[in-house]
Design an enzyme around this catalytic site. Structure first.
Site, PDB file in Angstrom:
ATOM      1  N   VAL A 109    -100.795 -10.766 -68.861  1.00 55.23           N
ATOM      2  CA  VAL A 109    -101.327 -10.207 -67.610  1.00 55.23           C
ATOM      3  C   VAL A 109    -101.992  -8.876 -67.959  1.00 55.23           C
ATOM      4  O   VAL A 109    -101.328  -7.958 -68.464  1.00 55.23           O
ATOM      5  CB  VAL A 109    -100.212  -9.997 -66.563  1.00 55.23           C
ATOM      6  CG1 VAL A 109    -100.801  -9.403 -65.278  1.00 55.23           C
ATOM      7  CG2 VAL A 109     -99.494 -11.312 -66.258  1.00 55.23           C
ATOM      8  N   HIS A 113     -98.228  -3.011 -68.214  1.00 56.75           N
ATOM      9  CA  HIS A 113     -96.866  -3.069 -67.681  1.00 56.75           C
ATOM     10  C   HIS A 113     -95.862  -2.769 -68.785  1.00 56.75           C
ATOM     11  O   HIS A 113     -96.054  -3.121 -69.942  1.00 56.75           O
ATOM     12  CB  HIS A 113     -96.561  -4.424 -67.037  1.00 56.75           C
ATOM     13  CG  HIS A 113     -96.957  -5.604 -67.878  1.00 56.75           C
ATOM     14  ND1 HIS A 113     -98.269  -6.021 -68.003  1.00 56.75           N
ATOM     15  CD2 HIS A 113     -96.231  -6.440 -68.643  1.00 56.75           C
ATOM     16  CE1 HIS A 113     -98.323  -7.070 -68.797  1.00 56.75           C
ATOM     17  NE2 HIS A 113     -97.106  -7.349 -69.205  1.00 56.75           N
ATOM     18  N   HIS A 115     -92.101  -3.505 -70.002  1.00 54.44           N
ATOM     19  CA  HIS A 115     -90.941  -4.391 -69.846  1.00 54.44           C
ATOM     20  C   HIS A 115     -89.670  -3.564 -70.074  1.00 54.44           C
ATOM     21  O   HIS A 115     -89.556  -2.886 -71.099  1.00 54.44           O
ATOM     22  CB  HIS A 115     -90.942  -5.505 -70.900  1.00 54.44           C
ATOM     23  CG  HIS A 115     -92.041  -6.518 -70.774  1.00 54.44           C
ATOM     24  ND1 HIS A 115     -91.845  -7.754 -70.195  1.00 54.44           N
ATOM     25  CD2 HIS A 115     -93.341  -6.489 -71.161  1.00 54.44           C
ATOM     26  CE1 HIS A 115     -92.986  -8.452 -70.253  1.00 54.44           C
ATOM     27  NE2 HIS A 115     -93.908  -7.706 -70.835  1.00 54.44           N
TER      28      HIS A 115
HETATM   29  P1  DGP Z   1     -96.869  -9.978 -70.801  1.00 50.45           P
HETATM   30  O1  DGP Z   1     -96.665 -11.282 -71.514  1.00 50.45           O
HETATM   31  O2  DGP Z   1     -96.409  -8.775 -71.600  1.00 50.45           O
HETATM   32  O3  DGP Z   1     -98.271  -9.842 -70.280  1.00 50.45           O
HETATM   33  O4  DGP Z   1     -95.884 -10.022 -69.564  1.00 50.45           O
HETATM   34  C1  DGP Z   1     -96.217 -10.622 -68.353  1.00 50.45           C
HETATM   35  C2  DGP Z   1     -94.926 -10.899 -67.654  1.00 50.45           C
HETATM   36  O5  DGP Z   1     -95.216 -11.181 -66.314  1.00 50.45           O
HETATM   37  C3  DGP Z   1     -94.160 -12.097 -68.197  1.00 50.45           C
HETATM   38  O6  DGP Z   1     -92.921 -11.662 -68.750  1.00 50.45           O
HETATM   39  C4  DGP Z   1     -93.934 -12.989 -66.992  1.00 50.45           C
HETATM   40  C5  DGP Z   1     -94.267 -12.097 -65.826  1.00 50.45           C
HETATM   41  N1  DGP Z   1     -94.876 -12.786 -64.700  1.00 50.45           N
HETATM   42  C6  DGP Z   1     -95.893 -13.679 -64.746  1.00 50.45           C
HETATM   43  N2  DGP Z   1     -96.206 -14.082 -63.505  1.00 50.45           N
HETATM   44  C7  DGP Z   1     -95.358 -13.419 -62.660  1.00 50.45           C
HETATM   45  C8  DGP Z   1     -95.202 -13.416 -61.239  1.00 50.45           C
HETATM   46  O7  DGP Z   1     -95.902 -14.092 -60.480  1.00 50.45           O
HETATM   47  N3  DGP Z   1     -94.211 -12.627 -60.737  1.00 50.45           N
HETATM   48  C9  DGP Z   1     -93.407 -11.858 -61.550  1.00 50.45           C
HETATM   49  N4  DGP Z   1     -92.473 -11.122 -60.957  1.00 50.45           N
HETATM   50  N5  DGP Z   1     -93.550 -11.834 -62.885  1.00 50.45           N
HETATM   51  C10 DGP Z   1     -94.511 -12.606 -63.424  1.00 50.45           C
END
Ligand code: DGP
Length: 127
Positions: A109, A113, A115
């Site tokens: 995404v 962000h 984690h």
């Molecule tokens: P990254 O792979 O570092 O870009 O992390 C993206 C994170 O976003 C992944 O751990 C899953 C999370 N994620 C994806 N879609 C959604 C969503 O619709 N809602 C939430 N709360 N998290 C999401």
């Protein structure tokens, strides 16, 4: 230096990523913390008992696109992550902070962000 995440409203409203939609309330999220600069919510696919994402309200696609003016907001994300960790009961055992930058690092995404992961042991180096 001012800390105004909405100082560039064009970029904010143009943020068509998943997390932009969450910020605007177009997609629901399990929010654990919010202030004028950031939003924190539980990851939909948790990789640990506690897995929270902390995102800036300002649209920064990835860490490598952050400017020097973003240093206050980046520091803010880490302080808030630490406060959430304490609230989630992770202060004693510790926790892991992770930022994926770019496809090779696993970023999926493209809205910066942080984690926050905790509640289990983690190995090093990461896979
Ligand atoms: P990254 O792979 O570092 O870009 O992390 C993206 C994170 O976003 C992944 O751990 C899953 C999370 N994620 C994806 N879609 C959604 C969503 O619709 N809602 C939430 N709360 N998290 C999401």
């Amino acid at each position: 230096m001012t800390l105004d995440p909405l100082s560039d409203p064009h970029r904010y409203e143009d943020n068509d990523t998943l997390f932009g939609k969450i910020l605007r309330g177009e997609i629901p999220a399990d929010v654990v913390y919010e202030d004028e600069h950031c939003l924190a919510f539980r990851d939909i696919d948790p990789q640990a008992p506690v897995h929270v994402l902390i995102i800036p309200k300002k649209y920064i696609p990835r860490l490598s696109e952050a400017d020097i003016e973003d240093r206050t907001i980046l520091g803010h994300l880490l302080v808030i992550a630490s406060q959430i960790a304490r609230k989630e009961g992770l202060a004693e055992d510790g926790f892991r902070i992770n930022i994926n930058d770019g496809v090779q690092a696993g970023q999926s995404v493209f809205h910066l962000h942080v984690h926050l992961l905790g509640g289990r042991e983690f190995s090093w180096p990461p896979g």
